[in-house]
Write a protein that holds these residues in place. Structure first.
Motif, mmCIF file in Angstrom:
data_model
loop_
_atom_site.group_PDB
_atom_site.id
_atom_site.type_symbol
_atom_site.label_atom_id
_atom_site.label_comp_id
_atom_site.label_asym_id
_atom_site.label_seq_id
_atom_site.Cartn_x
_atom_site.Cartn_y
_atom_site.Cartn_z
ATOM 1 N N VAL A 252 0.857 -1.182 0.000
ATOM 2 C CA VAL A 252 0.000 0.000 0.000
ATOM 3 C C VAL A 252 0.893 1.233 0.000
ATOM 4 N N SER A 253 0.636 2.156 -0.924
ATOM 5 C CA SER A 253 1.403 3.401 -1.015
ATOM 6 C C SER A 253 0.497 4.576 -0.671
ATOM 7 N N LEU A 254 0.961 5.430 0.223
ATOM 8 C CA LEU A 254 0.238 6.630 0.603
ATOM 9 C C LEU A 254 0.985 7.846 0.070
ATOM 10 N N ASN A 255 0.284 8.693 -0.683
ATOM 11 C CA ASN A 255 0.874 9.906 -1.224
ATOM 12 C C ASN A 255 0.237 11.124 -0.559
ATOM 13 N N VAL A 272 3.418 -6.064 8.636
ATOM 14 C CA VAL A 272 4.257 -5.325 7.694
ATOM 15 C C VAL A 272 5.647 -5.947 7.682
ATOM 16 N N THR A 273 6.117 -6.351 6.502
ATOM 17 C CA THR A 273 7.361 -7.119 6.394
ATOM 18 C C THR A 273 8.611 -6.255 6.390
ATOM 19 N N SER A 274 8.514 -5.021 5.851
ATOM 20 C CA SER A 274 9.672 -4.129 5.821
ATOM 21 C C SER A 274 9.180 -2.699 5.687
ATOM 22 N N LEU A 275 10.069 -1.761 6.028
ATOM 23 C CA LEU A 275 9.686 -0.361 5.988
ATOM 24 C C LEU A 275 10.907 0.485 5.682
ATOM 25 N N ASP A 276 10.725 1.507 4.855
ATOM 26 C CA ASP A 276 11.806 2.416 4.501
ATOM 27 C C ASP A 276 12.312 3.119 5.761
ATOM 28 N N SER A 277 13.624 3.126 5.944
ATOM 29 C CA SER A 277 14.195 3.749 7.135
ATOM 30 C C SER A 277 13.845 5.230 7.218
ATOM 31 N N ALA A 278 13.645 5.892 6.054
ATOM 32 C CA ALA A 278 13.290 7.307 6.064
ATOM 33 C C ALA A 278 11.942 7.534 6.727
ATOM 34 N N ILE A 279 11.029 6.551 6.611
ATOM 35 C CA ILE A 279 9.726 6.683 7.258
ATOM 36 C C ILE A 279 9.880 6.637 8.770
ATOM 37 N N PRO A 296 6.572 8.856 -1.359
ATOM 38 C CA PRO A 296 5.388 8.084 -0.924
ATOM 39 C C PRO A 296 5.709 7.111 0.212
ATOM 40 N N TYR A 297 4.717 6.872 1.051
ATOM 41 C CA TYR A 297 4.861 5.961 2.183
ATOM 42 C C TYR A 297 4.404 4.580 1.734
ATOM 43 N N LYS A 298 5.347 3.647 1.636
ATOM 44 C CA LYS A 298 5.035 2.306 1.139
ATOM 45 C C LYS A 298 5.067 1.299 2.285
ATOM 46 N N PHE A 299 4.010 0.477 2.342
ATOM 47 C CA PHE A 299 3.872 -0.515 3.401
ATOM 48 C C PHE A 299 3.673 -1.894 2.767
ATOM 49 N N ASN A 309 -5.987 -2.616 11.244
ATOM 50 C CA ASN A 309 -5.416 -1.280 11.116
ATOM 51 C C ASN A 309 -3.967 -1.399 10.663
ATOM 52 N N LEU A 310 -3.706 -1.041 9.409
ATOM 53 C CA LEU A 310 -2.362 -1.163 8.847
ATOM 54 C C LEU A 310 -1.379 -0.264 9.564
ATOM 55 N N CYS A 311 -1.765 0.984 9.834
ATOM 56 C CA CYS A 311 -0.860 1.897 10.526
ATOM 57 C C CYS A 311 -1.643 3.031 11.163
#
Length: 398
Positions: A252-255, A272-279, A296-299, A309-311
């Motif tokens: 899921v990408s949030l813009n 959630v299997t991984s997450l961008d460190s910048a997030i 974009p925030y990718k999950f 609730n994803l996040c």
């Protein structure tokens, strides 16, 4: 209504223990509930070895225990219900549902949602009926069409996945295990794929993904020049994924909208299997900082079957969407209220609905209301001591 544990025990006369535990399943979450409900009368479930010995002794299935024993065989201990109390470390584990069929002892410990001292009547414990239903369902599954030990062992190997589907987290959903077998793809038995703990089964049907975003604005407005107003957005991303396979992969990408404020304080679901460190490093930073992560925030995640609730996140928006003024004066037994609401000029007026809730705590029911509104209607909820102003599309109202 739940089960604390389930056992299948093979009765083997002549062996040192008198039998072997062929299958056992414990439900730690139900065990925690039992500890709370039972209080001081709580008795923990023993390991398989002590449980096996105590149960076979109570059922008179041990070769050395054929003689009369007062504690077990007296007239006051006549049992007609297949529900037993087992001595465990100086205490008694009750109720234990158990019966012998085709050389196999089927047993389970139902959850009793109250104290066990004094013992409640069995008819009031609905989990006992569920325990019998599950054990009979297991029996029908193991011996329906079973011709030899190889087929029996195959069905025993399928029990963990079947109970995951038919009795997730100790709550019985379907006692017909053959029906569960037909709806589960057991191709993964030969090449097992690890299934996440938060996923109780698999989905079969048309694939579809539903996503919704809910944001709540918490605002404190003082209407004073010497005191700054404060506000914050708290958001929730909710997902419902109906996808086939044990661990389907979804991203899921949030813009952010144009000139949107970066998300902060992001909390994610364990799937959630991984997450961008910048997030992760964008948490609780200054909204004016140019280094803020703007998406974009990718999950990426492997979803559970149910809606989840994803996040969660917070965001410091530049202005609150609705500006408000509230004033209340008390005169004897009457309250006079003035409320002014105004939509901020930068926010579009495209509400599906808009309501203002005015609660009255610790004042008793509302008995009489006189009001004047520039738009919409005012509803009174007497039993809740609550006024609801149905505004609709918002402009400037009082």
């Amino acid at each position: 209504m739940a089960l604390r544990a389930v056992w299948l025990i093979s009765h083997e006369p002549g062996t040192p223990l008198g039998g072997t535990v062929r299958f056992s399943r414990r439900y730690p979450t139900v065990e925690k509930r039992a500890r709370v409900f039972n209080g001081a009368s709580y008795v923990s479930i023993p390991e398989d070895g002590p449980f096996l010995k105590s149960l076979l002794f109570e059922l008179r299935l041990l070769d050395e225990d054929k003689d009369f024993m007062e504690s077990r065989d007296s007239c006051s201990r006549i049992n007609k219900t297949s529900v037993y109390g087992l001595p465990v470390g100086g205490e008694e584990l009750w109720p234990v549902v158990a019966f012998l069929k085709n050389g196999t002892v089927y047993a389970c410990v139902p959850l009793v949602e109250q104290t066990l001292s004094p013992r409640p009547p069995l008819i009031s414990i609905s989990a006992v009926s569920q325990g019998f239903e599950l054990l009979f369902g297991i029996q029908d599954f193991l011996y329906s069409g079973q011709k030899n030990d190889t087929e029996l062992n195959t069905k025993l190997s399928q029990l963990p996945d079947l109970l995951l589907h038919a009795c997730p987290f100790g709550t019985l959903l379907d006692a017909n295990l053959q029906h569960s077998l037909d709806s589960i793809n057991f191709a993964s038995v030969t090449h097992p794929q690890k299934q996440p703990a938060w996923k109780a089964g698999t989905y079969k049907g048309k694939p579809q993904v539903s996503i919704s975003i809910t944001e709540k604005v918490k605002s404190m407005q003082y209407d004073k020049q010497d005191i700054a107003d404060t506000w914050q957005v708290v958001g929730t991303v909710t997902c419902k994924c109906d996808l086939e396979g044990i661990m389907p992969n979804v991203t899921v990408s949030l813009n952010l909208p144009t000139n949107g404020s970066p998300l902060q304080d992001i909390l994610i679901h364990p799937c959630v299997t991984s997450l961008d460190s910048a997030i992760l490093t964008s948490s609780s930073i200054d909204a004016l900082d140019d280094s803020a992560f703007s998406g974009p925030y990718k999950f990426p995640f492997s979803p559970p079957l149910e809606s989840f609730n994803l996040c969660y996140y917070t965001s410091q928006v530049p202005v609150p969407p609705i500006l408000g003024f509230y004033q209340m004066k008390e005169e004897e037994i009457q309250l006079k209220i003035t409320i002014n609401l105004k939509l901020h000029e930068s926010v579009k007026n495209n509400f599906e609905f808009c309501e203002a809730h005015i609660p009255f705590y610790n004042r008793g029911p509302i008995t009489h209301v006189e009001y004047k509104v520039s738009f919409g209607q005012l509803e009174v909820f007497r039993e809740k001591s609550l006024l609801i102003w149905n505004i609709g599309e918002l402009g400037f109202f009082y």
